[in-house]
Design a protein around this motif. Structure first.
Motif, PDB file in Angstrom:
ATOM      1  N   ASN A 273     -92.130  55.766 -22.698  1.00 43.84           N
ATOM      2  CA  ASN A 273     -91.175  54.668 -22.871  1.00 43.84           C
ATOM      3  C   ASN A 273     -90.732  54.515 -24.322  1.00 43.84           C
ATOM      4  O   ASN A 273     -89.767  53.783 -24.592  1.00 43.84           O
ATOM      5  N   ASN A 274     -91.441  55.167 -25.228  1.00 42.08           N
ATOM      6  CA  ASN A 274     -91.161  55.016 -26.668  1.00 42.08           C
ATOM      7  C   ASN A 274     -91.203  56.377 -27.349  1.00 42.08           C
ATOM      8  O   ASN A 274     -91.994  56.593 -28.276  1.00 42.08           O
ATOM      9  N   PRO A 275     -90.364  57.314 -26.927  1.00 45.25           N
ATOM     10  CA  PRO A 275     -90.460  58.691 -27.446  1.00 45.25           C
ATOM     11  C   PRO A 275     -90.050  58.834 -28.908  1.00 45.25           C
ATOM     12  O   PRO A 275     -90.296  59.897 -29.497  1.00 45.25           O
ATOM     13  N   GLU A 276     -89.446  57.786 -29.489  1.00 39.60           N
ATOM     14  CA  GLU A 276     -89.026  57.865 -30.885  1.00 39.60           C
ATOM     15  C   GLU A 276     -89.594  56.701 -31.701  1.00 39.60           C
ATOM     16  O   GLU A 276     -89.009  56.315 -32.711  1.00 39.60           O
ATOM     17  N   GLN A 277     -90.724  56.175 -31.276  1.00 41.10           N
ATOM     18  CA  GLN A 277     -91.367  55.098 -32.034  1.00 41.10           C
ATOM     19  C   GLN A 277     -92.393  55.733 -32.963  1.00 41.10           C
ATOM     20  O   GLN A 277     -93.341  56.397 -32.518  1.00 41.10           O
ATOM     21  N   VAL A 278     -92.208  55.560 -34.257  1.00 45.42           N
ATOM     22  CA  VAL A 278     -92.975  56.308 -35.254  1.00 45.42           C
ATOM     23  C   VAL A 278     -94.474  56.042 -35.151  1.00 45.42           C
ATOM     24  O   VAL A 278     -95.290  56.971 -35.212  1.00 45.42           O
ATOM     25  N   ALA A 304     -92.615  62.394 -35.780  1.00 44.20           N
ATOM     26  CA  ALA A 304     -92.563  61.095 -36.456  1.00 44.20           C
ATOM     27  C   ALA A 304     -91.758  61.191 -37.747  1.00 44.20           C
ATOM     28  O   ALA A 304     -90.970  60.293 -38.076  1.00 44.20           O
ATOM     29  N   LEU A 305     -91.945  62.293 -38.461  1.00 37.46           N
ATOM     30  CA  LEU A 305     -91.257  62.454 -39.740  1.00 37.46           C
ATOM     31  C   LEU A 305     -89.761  62.691 -39.544  1.00 37.46           C
ATOM     32  O   LEU A 305     -88.948  62.283 -40.375  1.00 37.46           O
ATOM     33  N   ALA A 306     -89.391  63.340 -38.449  1.00 37.63           N
ATOM     34  CA  ALA A 306     -87.974  63.571 -38.176  1.00 37.63           C
ATOM     35  C   ALA A 306     -87.248  62.255 -37.924  1.00 37.63           C
ATOM     36  O   ALA A 306     -86.070  62.109 -38.257  1.00 37.63           O
ATOM     37  N   ILE A 307     -87.958  61.289 -37.355  1.00 38.98           N
ATOM     38  CA  ILE A 307     -87.354  59.983 -37.078  1.00 38.98           C
ATOM     39  C   ILE A 307     -87.299  59.131 -38.333  1.00 38.98           C
ATOM     40  O   ILE A 307     -86.319  58.416 -38.577  1.00 38.98           O
ATOM     41  N   ARG A 311     -91.717  59.167 -44.673  1.00 38.52           N
ATOM     42  CA  ARG A 311     -92.779  58.202 -44.392  1.00 38.52           C
ATOM     43  C   ARG A 311     -94.130  58.772 -44.817  1.00 38.52           C
ATOM     44  O   ARG A 311     -94.461  59.914 -44.513  1.00 38.52           O
ATOM     45  N   ASP A 312     -94.919  57.972 -45.517  1.00 34.67           N
ATOM     46  CA  ASP A 312     -96.171  58.463 -46.099  1.00 34.67           C
ATOM     47  C   ASP A 312     -97.159  58.962 -45.052  1.00 34.67           C
ATOM     48  O   ASP A 312     -97.740  60.049 -45.199  1.00 34.67           O
ATOM     49  N   PRO A 314     -97.103  60.161 -41.777  1.00 36.02           N
ATOM     50  CA  PRO A 314     -96.941  61.501 -41.192  1.00 36.02           C
ATOM     51  C   PRO A 314     -96.855  62.608 -42.231  1.00 36.02           C
ATOM     52  O   PRO A 314     -97.301  63.737 -41.975  1.00 36.02           O
ATOM     53  N   THR A 315     -96.293  62.313 -43.407  1.00 30.90           N
ATOM     54  CA  THR A 315     -96.254  63.323 -44.470  1.00 30.90           C
ATOM     55  C   THR A 315     -97.661  63.737 -44.871  1.00 30.90           C
ATOM     56  O   THR A 315     -97.975  64.927 -45.005  1.00 30.90           O
ATOM     57  N   GLN A 316     -98.540  62.749 -45.064  1.00 30.35           N
ATOM     58  CA  GLN A 316     -99.928  63.048 -45.418  1.00 30.35           C
ATOM     59  C   GLN A 316    -100.653  63.736 -44.267  1.00 30.35           C
ATOM     60  O   GLN A 316    -101.510  64.598 -44.491  1.00 30.35           O
ATOM     61  N   GLY A 317    -100.301  63.354 -43.023  1.00 33.32           N
ATOM     62  CA  GLY A 317    -100.920  63.999 -41.874  1.00 33.32           C
ATOM     63  C   GLY A 317    -100.588  65.481 -41.812  1.00 33.32           C
ATOM     64  O   GLY A 317    -101.471  66.315 -41.575  1.00 33.32           O
ATOM     65  N   ILE A 318     -99.321  65.821 -42.030  1.00 34.30           N
ATOM     66  CA  ILE A 318     -98.924  67.235 -42.044  1.00 34.30           C
ATOM     67  C   ILE A 318     -99.641  67.979 -43.152  1.00 34.30           C
ATOM     68  O   ILE A 318    -100.110  69.112 -42.962  1.00 34.30           O
ATOM     69  N   SER A 319     -99.779  67.355 -44.315  1.00 38.89           N
ATOM     70  CA  SER A 319    -100.475  67.985 -45.438  1.00 38.89           C
ATOM     71  C   SER A 319    -101.936  68.271 -45.082  1.00 38.89           C
ATOM     72  O   SER A 319    -102.458  69.350 -45.387  1.00 38.89           O
ATOM     73  N   ARG A 320    -102.585  67.312 -44.438  1.00 37.33           N
ATOM     74  CA  ARG A 320    -103.986  67.525 -44.033  1.00 37.33           C
ATOM     75  C   ARG A 320    -104.089  68.674 -43.033  1.00 37.33           C
ATOM     76  O   ARG A 320    -104.981  69.524 -43.132  1.00 37.33           O
ATOM     77  N   VAL A 321    -103.190  68.685 -42.061  1.00 37.45           N
ATOM     78  CA  VAL A 321    -103.242  69.720 -41.030  1.00 37.45           C
ATOM     79  C   VAL A 321    -103.029  71.102 -41.641  1.00 37.45           C
ATOM     80  O   VAL A 321    -103.758  72.055 -41.323  1.00 37.45           O
ATOM     81  N   ILE A 322    -102.047  71.229 -42.512  1.00 34.77           N
ATOM     82  CA  ILE A 322    -101.795  72.523 -43.157  1.00 34.77           C
ATOM     83  C   ILE A 322    -103.014  72.979 -43.949  1.00 34.77           C
ATOM     84  O   ILE A 322    -103.410  74.152 -43.905  1.00 34.77           O
ATOM     85  N   SER A 323    -103.635  72.046 -44.663  1.00 34.40           N
ATOM     86  CA  SER A 323    -104.822  72.392 -45.446  1.00 34.40           C
ATOM     87  C   SER A 323    -105.951  72.856 -44.532  1.00 34.40           C
ATOM     88  O   SER A 323    -106.642  73.847 -44.819  1.00 34.40           O
ATOM     89  N   ARG A 324    -106.150  72.167 -43.425  1.00 36.91           N
ATOM     90  CA  ARG A 324    -107.219  72.560 -42.504  1.00 36.91           C
ATOM     91  C   ARG A 324    -106.923  73.910 -41.853  1.00 36.91           C
ATOM     92  O   ARG A 324    -107.837  74.723 -41.649  1.00 36.91           O
ATOM     93  N   GLN A 325    -105.663  74.147 -41.516  1.00 40.35           N
ATOM     94  CA  GLN A 325    -105.309  75.440 -40.926  1.00 40.35           C
ATOM     95  C   GLN A 325    -105.544  76.581 -41.914  1.00 40.35           C
ATOM     96  O   GLN A 325    -106.035  77.653 -41.536  1.00 40.35           O
TER      97      GLN A 325
END
Length: 337
Positions: A273-278, A304-307, A311-312, A314-325
């Motif tokens: 019901n909320n596919p674009e709610q950050v 989330a970042l595309a919407i 935004r801090d 999701p930006t930090q989340g992507i950074s964490r994921v890339i580092s872990r990968q």
């Protein structure tokens, strides 16, 4: 998707040594921000070849060289990832070399020496400068009446100085073939001002010791990964959330502290019901990150970042994921060497 995520979270919950139970007990007495625990290995800031595991540490030069060499050697030798040492270190004084166990074709066990993969060398010099600076102005009583009240004041000048400590490192990790793998030469400079009426005088030696620790932490973080547990705060903004889903969203946010499965299922339930709610997208991404499904976490963070670009959270989340990968790829490659 909900069943898959729940199964993964169940595995995480069983492996978390009772963490959820501890959270339930703690929230009964203290208030805390709603967070989700994330356990992971994060890549070093500098990417070394995965075959750099055995390091020879040469004697560091300069007046702070031995101090930095000792502290840095200890810091790198204490890097353990999932119970295994990340580096094997030795120096020329101990003449210790790594010995590798090899099983012969006939089943016998032999040992052979292994040459160092890289050499860590450097020099660290310090400079302490004390200079006079503008005096401090202070008003004091110049005359008092018979009752002890001040009836005349005057301004006095109090001598002041500034103590500056500069630590200049030149640290390099060099492959045994001769090419440089890593270098660090950024100086550290700290200054403190003090005056004649202060209760204590700053110590240049104490400042040096603190800067040595700071320098070592920088190099250690550059060269080696970090295994850590982080409490990442969920997003709670209900902007653009459908009104009929707001109570369910609030309940899911509250559940993060007592039942992670219920919280993540709650966010997933209102996604359609909320596919674009950050907040919904970010929190689902955080659930996936917590369960170590890094690809799915990255997908939700990117949505989330595309919407809401920039935004801090999701930006930090992507950074964490890339580092872990990056860290996982490095660990897998090192295991093959």
């Amino acid at each position: 998707m909900g069943v898959n995520l729940k199964a993964k979270l169940n595995l995480l919950k069983r492996a978390s040594f009772g963490f959820v139970a501890m959270v339930v007990a703690s929230t009964a007495t203290t208030a805390s921000a709603e967070t989700i625990e994330v356990r992971g290995v994060y890549a070093p800031r500098y990417e070394l070849p995965s075959d750099v595991q055995l390091i020879l540490i040469e004697s560091f030069q300069g007046d702070l060289g031995q101090d930095v060499e000792l502290v840095l050697s200890n810091a790198l030798s204490e890097v353990y990832i999932r119970g295994e040492p990340y580096f094997d270190l030795f120096n020329r004084e101990t003449q210790r070399s790594s010995r590798v166990k090899v099983e012969g074709v006939d089943g016998t066990i032999q040992y052979r020496s292994q040459a160092a993969d890289a050499i860590l060398r450097g020099s660290v010099r310090s400079e302490i400068i004390e200079r006079d600076v503008d005096p401090k102005k202070k008003r004091e009583c110049a005359r008092r009446d018979d009752d002890g009240d001040c009836v005349e004041r005057r301004e006095i000048l109090i001598e002041c100085s500034e103590l500056t400590v500069r630590v200049s490192p030149r640290i390099a990790l060099v492959a045994t073939g001769g090419h440089q793998l890593y270098s660090h030469s950024s100086p550290l400079v700290e200054s403190t001002r003090f005056c004649a009426d202060d209760h204590s005088v700053p110590s240049g030696l104490a400042m040096e010791n603190e800067m040595v620790e700071e320098l070592v932490e920088v190099v250690r973080r550059d060269l080696a990964p970090v295994e850590s547990v982080r409490d990442i705060r969920v997003m709670e903004s209900r902007r653009n959330l459908r009104r009929e889903d707001r109570d369910a969203f609030r309940a899911a946010v509250r559940a993060t502290q007592v039942d992670l499965n219920a919280a993540c299922d709650g966010f997933l339930a209102i996604e359609s019901n909320n596919p674009e709610q950050v907040s919904v997208l970010f929190n689902i991404g955080l659930c996936f990150e917590s369960s170590a499904d890094l690809n799915s976490a990255a997908e939700y963070y990117e949505r989330a970042l595309a919407i809401d670009p920039g935004r801090d959270y999701p930006t930090q989340g992507i950074s964490r994921v890339i580092s872990r990968q990056r860290a996982e790829a490095d660990l897998a490659q090192r295991a093959q060497n």
